[in-house]
Design a protein around this motif. Structure first.
Motif, short mmCIF file in Angstrom:
data_model
loop_
_atom_site.label_atom_id
_atom_site.label_comp_id
_atom_site.label_asym_id
_atom_site.label_seq_id
_atom_site.Cartn_x
_atom_site.Cartn_y
_atom_site.Cartn_z
N ILE A 1 -29.03 -34.35 -8.15
CA ILE A 1 -29.74 -33.95 -6.93
C ILE A 1 -28.80 -34.05 -5.73
CG2 ILE A 1 -31.63 -34.65 -5.39
CD1 ILE A 1 -33.12 -35.35 -8.13
N GLY A 2 -27.97 -35.12 -5.72
CA GLY A 2 -26.95 -35.26 -4.67
C GLY A 2 -26.01 -34.07 -4.67
N THR A 3 -25.61 -33.63 -5.84
CA THR A 3 -24.70 -32.48 -5.95
C THR A 3 -25.35 -31.22 -5.37
OG1 THR A 3 -23.81 -33.46 -7.96
CG2 THR A 3 -23.29 -31.15 -7.57
N PRO B 1 -29.93 -40.47 0.93
CA PRO B 1 -28.76 -39.88 1.58
C PRO B 1 -27.82 -39.27 0.52
CG PRO B 1 -29.19 -42.08 2.43
CD PRO B 1 -30.11 -41.88 1.28
N VAL B 2 -27.22 -38.14 0.88
CA VAL B 2 -26.38 -37.39 -0.07
C VAL B 2 -25.30 -38.30 -0.67
CG1 VAL B 2 -24.79 -35.44 -0.31
CG2 VAL B 2 -26.76 -35.28 1.18
N ILE B 3 -24.69 -39.08 0.19
CA ILE B 3 -23.56 -39.89 -0.26
C ILE B 3 -24.01 -40.96 -1.27
CG2 ILE B 3 -23.59 -41.56 1.67
CD1 ILE B 3 -20.45 -39.91 0.33
N ASP B 4 -25.22 -41.52 -1.03
CA ASP B 4 -25.75 -42.52 -1.97
C ASP B 4 -26.11 -41.87 -3.30
OD1 ASP B 4 -25.44 -44.37 -0.02
OD2 ASP B 4 -27.55 -44.40 0.59
N GLY C 1 -18.39 -33.28 5.53
CA GLY C 1 -19.77 -33.21 6.06
C GLY C 1 -20.81 -33.82 5.15
N ILE C 2 -20.42 -34.76 4.31
CA ILE C 2 -21.46 -35.45 3.52
C ILE C 2 -21.61 -36.92 3.93
CG2 ILE C 2 -21.51 -33.92 1.53
CD1 ILE C 2 -19.62 -35.69 0.07
N ASP C 3 -20.82 -37.35 4.91
CA ASP C 3 -20.98 -38.69 5.46
C ASP C 3 -20.72 -38.57 6.96
OD1 ASP C 3 -21.45 -41.38 5.56
OD2 ASP C 3 -19.72 -41.98 4.35
N ARG C 4 -21.20 -39.53 7.71
CA ARG C 4 -21.04 -39.46 9.17
C ARG C 4 -20.21 -40.64 9.67
NH1 ARG C 4 -24.43 -35.88 11.67
NH2 ARG C 4 -26.06 -35.00 10.33
N PRO C 5 -19.35 -40.42 10.66
CA PRO C 5 -18.56 -41.53 11.19
C PRO C 5 -19.40 -42.36 12.16
CG PRO C 5 -18.05 -39.52 12.37
CD PRO C 5 -19.06 -39.16 11.34
N THR C 6 -18.94 -43.58 12.44
CA THR C 6 -19.60 -44.40 13.45
C THR C 6 -19.20 -43.89 14.84
OG1 THR C 6 -19.26 -46.22 11.93
CG2 THR C 6 -20.10 -46.79 14.09
N LYS C 7 -17.91 -43.53 14.98
CA LYS C 7 -17.48 -42.88 16.23
C LYS C 7 -16.27 -41.98 15.98
CE LYS C 7 -14.52 -46.52 18.27
NZ LYS C 7 -13.30 -45.77 18.42
N GLY C 8 -15.94 -41.18 16.95
CA GLY C 8 -14.79 -40.30 16.83
C GLY C 8 -15.18 -38.85 16.62
N ILE C 9 -14.15 -38.01 16.53
CA ILE C 9 -14.37 -36.57 16.39
C ILE C 9 -13.78 -36.10 15.06
CG2 ILE C 9 -13.61 -34.31 17.30
CD1 ILE C 9 -13.58 -35.65 20.10
N CYS C 10 -14.50 -35.23 14.40
CA CYS C 10 -13.96 -34.57 13.20
C CYS C 10 -14.28 -33.09 13.35
CB CYS C 10 -14.56 -35.15 11.94
SG CYS C 10 -13.97 -34.30 10.47
N ARG C 11 -13.25 -32.33 13.78
CA ARG C 11 -13.47 -30.91 14.04
C ARG C 11 -12.87 -30.11 12.90
NH1 ARG C 11 -14.81 -28.67 18.87
NH2 ARG C 11 -14.37 -30.56 20.04
N VAL C 12 -13.68 -29.26 12.31
CA VAL C 12 -13.15 -28.36 11.29
C VAL C 12 -13.27 -26.96 11.87
CG1 VAL C 12 -13.39 -27.50 8.93
CG2 VAL C 12 -13.88 -29.89 9.42
N GLN C 13 -12.13 -26.31 12.05
CA GLN C 13 -12.03 -25.09 12.85
C GLN C 13 -12.63 -25.42 14.22
OE1 GLN C 13 -13.32 -21.79 10.26
NE2 GLN C 13 -11.15 -21.22 10.35
#
Lengths: 387, 226
Positions: free
Chosen positions: A287-289, A379-382, B58-70
């Motif tokens: 499901i995550g995939t 969550p996707v990552i979990d 894009g499957i996890d989120r940072p606590t802070k900072g920038i991650c720009r793709v294009q």
């Protein structure tokens, strides 16, 4: 965009061992539901088949059934000469004054006793009920203590064979013929001469009159006339309408069917939920995939709900298939209108099967709702890290 | 940001709580990744390399900072925006292949295309091309369990590239493969970068695997060490 249906479908099939018990559980619920409803449908069909659109039934005002009605001979003498009533080729009014008597008779194979409805009919009684056919023997001769019994009752009661005699009250009656009511309520009756019936069972009064008006307009006029004439204290209505109301016996069976099905479905919902939790739990990473690939939460929920519904639908089809084996099977119960044994057939209609399948799908959707939502919220990552 | 950079990361940090302890997975990382580069992320377990890869993808989120793709800061996208963005811009290759067991190789590769507006005919053509590229056109009707580990991973690579994404991310793609299958998978990733111009970012423990990349960076305790 939704996940392809084959994803849900193959997931049901591939895990058939673990889903088998759930499918069986749902099949059982649907089987009980459809079977009990088909009993009720059989009783309703039997009552619904009975009335003739041309006939009018007359009973005592306040009586809900002819078995609880009493009408005097004076009333017969007056009513039979009403000009609204049709006359046959011998210029006799087409009216039958019937007497209903309950007799407690032994069943075949010493299987206890049950009440049987004996109907005394007048000379025109059979003419008024053309759906009733004599299928063996002959009609009774008045004054000779003869009786014609329903062929379906003959299979259920002792001494109902042609030429055999049985005792009803103090009288001994000889069976001279078998009738077939064509699936109507008359399949649960035995017929004899009305006046003989009154004298044998010491009844001064008749139970009901069945009459054939000249035409539709005369029928309407007759209904009005009997209703308006205060001397009679009688109630007249179309025979069809009268029998359609005589389905009280079906009501508790329907209620029981619904109640049992709901109680059992609670268990089935939990079984489906358990199966879906296990099935979804085993493929959290899958499901995550799907989520990683871009499928949204609602697509995942929809696919899993469809899976649960499919699972239940298979159970529903199995339940309906088993219930349909009972279709046409003849059985009997005590009728609440007459307190006598009524014979009818299990009637598994397409509509009932449709209701059974819808019921199954609802059970499946309810059972898979919580597991689906839980899986989609992870969550996707979990989900990806899940083993 | 240089015009040739596809990924720009600035002061990126990721912290999470494990029981009573705050764990710093990434600490103030800044990094540029050029278009067409085959970047390998190396480092010991727990160094934050997979976390960095997941944030870029894009499957996890940072606590802070920038991650720009294009031109898009992926840290600013909401859940459904991210799902669409991943589908259109990122191809994923996992250590455990992550194929859907009830779908054939063809259907697995077709999955990401079901989210596009391509016609069924166009989808079939693209799936066929992707499977040919990984040398598995003749296995399209096989279920994952009917394939070897190496073949499964090649199907997963075909699935990653079928949408023609700008970025292909691979998390230990050779971790479950024997050396010859690993060689094949890495060669395909290298080909995608060198000849087709895809940007490939791969996490690996294995220096031999890292040698297939055009650049390698090391992480330790959430920080870049080179």
């Amino acid at each position: 965009m939704a996940l392809p249906l084959r994803y849900s479908f193959r997931n049901v099939l591939i895990r058939w061992r673990s889903t088998f018990a759930t499918v069986l559980g749902i099949a059982l619920v649907v089987f009980v539901f459809v079977l009990l409803q088909s009993l009720a449908a059989g009783i309703e069909k039997s009552s619904g088949n009975t009335g003739d659109s041309r006939n009018i039934m007359i009973v005592r005002k306040g009586s809900t059934a002819e078995s609880a009605s009493l009408i005097s001979r004076e009333n017969l003498r007056e009513i039979q000469y009403f000009e609204e009533i049709a006359r046959n080729e011998r210029n006799e009014p087409v009216i039958s004054a019937d007497v209903l008597v309950l007799a407690n008779l032994p069943r075949v194979n010493n299987n206890g006793e049950a009440n049987v409805l004996l109907r005394g009919i007048s000379a025109r009684g059979a003419e008024l009920r053309p759906q009733v056919k004599l299928i063996a023997g002959r009609w009774f001769t008045p004054g000779k203590r003869e009786i014609v019994v329903s062929s379906r009752m003959a299979k259920r009661f002792a001494n109902f064979g042609l030429g055999q005699s049985f005792k009803a009250g103090t009288a001994s009656l000889t069976v001279v013929g078998w009738l077939d009511g064509g699936g109507s309520a008359f399949d649960s009756e035995c017929w004899m001469d009305a006046d003989e019936c009154r004298s044998l069972f010491e009844r001064d009064l008749y139970s009901s009159f069945l009459v054939r008006p000249v035409d539709e307009a005369a029928g309407a006029k007759l209904l009005e006339r009997i209703e308006a004439d205060r001397r009679f204290k009688l109630k007249a209505e179309k025979e069809e309408a009268y029998y359609q109301k005589q389905t009280m016996t079906a009501a508790p069976i329907k209620w029981l069917g619904g109640f049992l099905a709901i109680m059992m479905s609670v268990g089935a919902v939990f079984a489906a939920m358990n199966t879906m939790y296990a099935s979804i739990g085993a493929r959290t990473r899958e499901i995550g995939t799907l989520r990683v690939l871009g499928f949204r939460r609602r697509s995942v929920v929809a696919a899993l709900l469809i899976e649960g519904a499919l699972l239940a639908l298979i159970g529903g089809v199995v339940g309906c298939a088993i219930a349909s084996l009972w279709n046409g099977y003849t059985t009997a119960t005590m009728g609440f209108e007459t307190f006598s044994e009524i014979v009818f057939e299990f009637t598994v209609t397409p509509r009932l099967m449709g209701e059974g399948l819808i019921f199954a799908v609802i059970v499946g959707l309810m059972g898979s709702f919580l597991p689906s939502v839980r899986a989609s919220r992870l969550p996707v990552i979990d989900a990806l890290k899940s083993v | 940001m240089s015009p040739s950079n596809i990924v720009t990361i600035r002061e990126l940090s990721k912290e999470y709580r494990q029981g009573e302890i705050d764990v710093v997975a990434l600490n103030n990382i800044s990094l540029d990744i050029a278009q067409g580069e085959f970047l390998t992320l190396m480092g010991p377990s727990g160094s934050g390399k997979s976390t960095l890869l997941h944030i870029i993808a894009g499957i996890d989120r940072p606590t802070k900072g920038i991650c720009r793709v294009q031109d898009i800061d992926v840290t600013k996208l909401n859940e459904s925006g991210l799902a669409d963005w991943r589908n259109q811009n990122v191809g994923f290759v996992f250590q455990t292949f992550n194929l859907i067991p009830v779908l054939t190789a063809f259907e697995n590769v077709e999955l990401p295309l079901l989210l596009t507006r391509l016609s069924a005919k166009r989808r079939r053509e693209q799936v066929k091309t992707a499977l040919e590229l990984v040398g598995l056109a003749d296995r399209s009707k096989h279920l994952p369990r009917q394939l070897s580990g190496g073949q499964e991973q090649r199907v997963a690579i075909a699935r990653a590239l079928v949408t023609d994404p700008k970025l292909i991310v691979a998390d230990e793609p050779t971790g479950n493969l024997d050396s010859s299958s690993a060689q094949e998978a890495l060669s395909i990733l290298q080909l995608l970068s060198k000849q087709i111009g895809k940007t490939v970012i791969m996490v690996t423990h294995d220096p031999k695997a890292a040698a297939f990349g055009s650049r390698s960076i090391h992480l330790e305790k959430g920080e870049l060490t080179n």
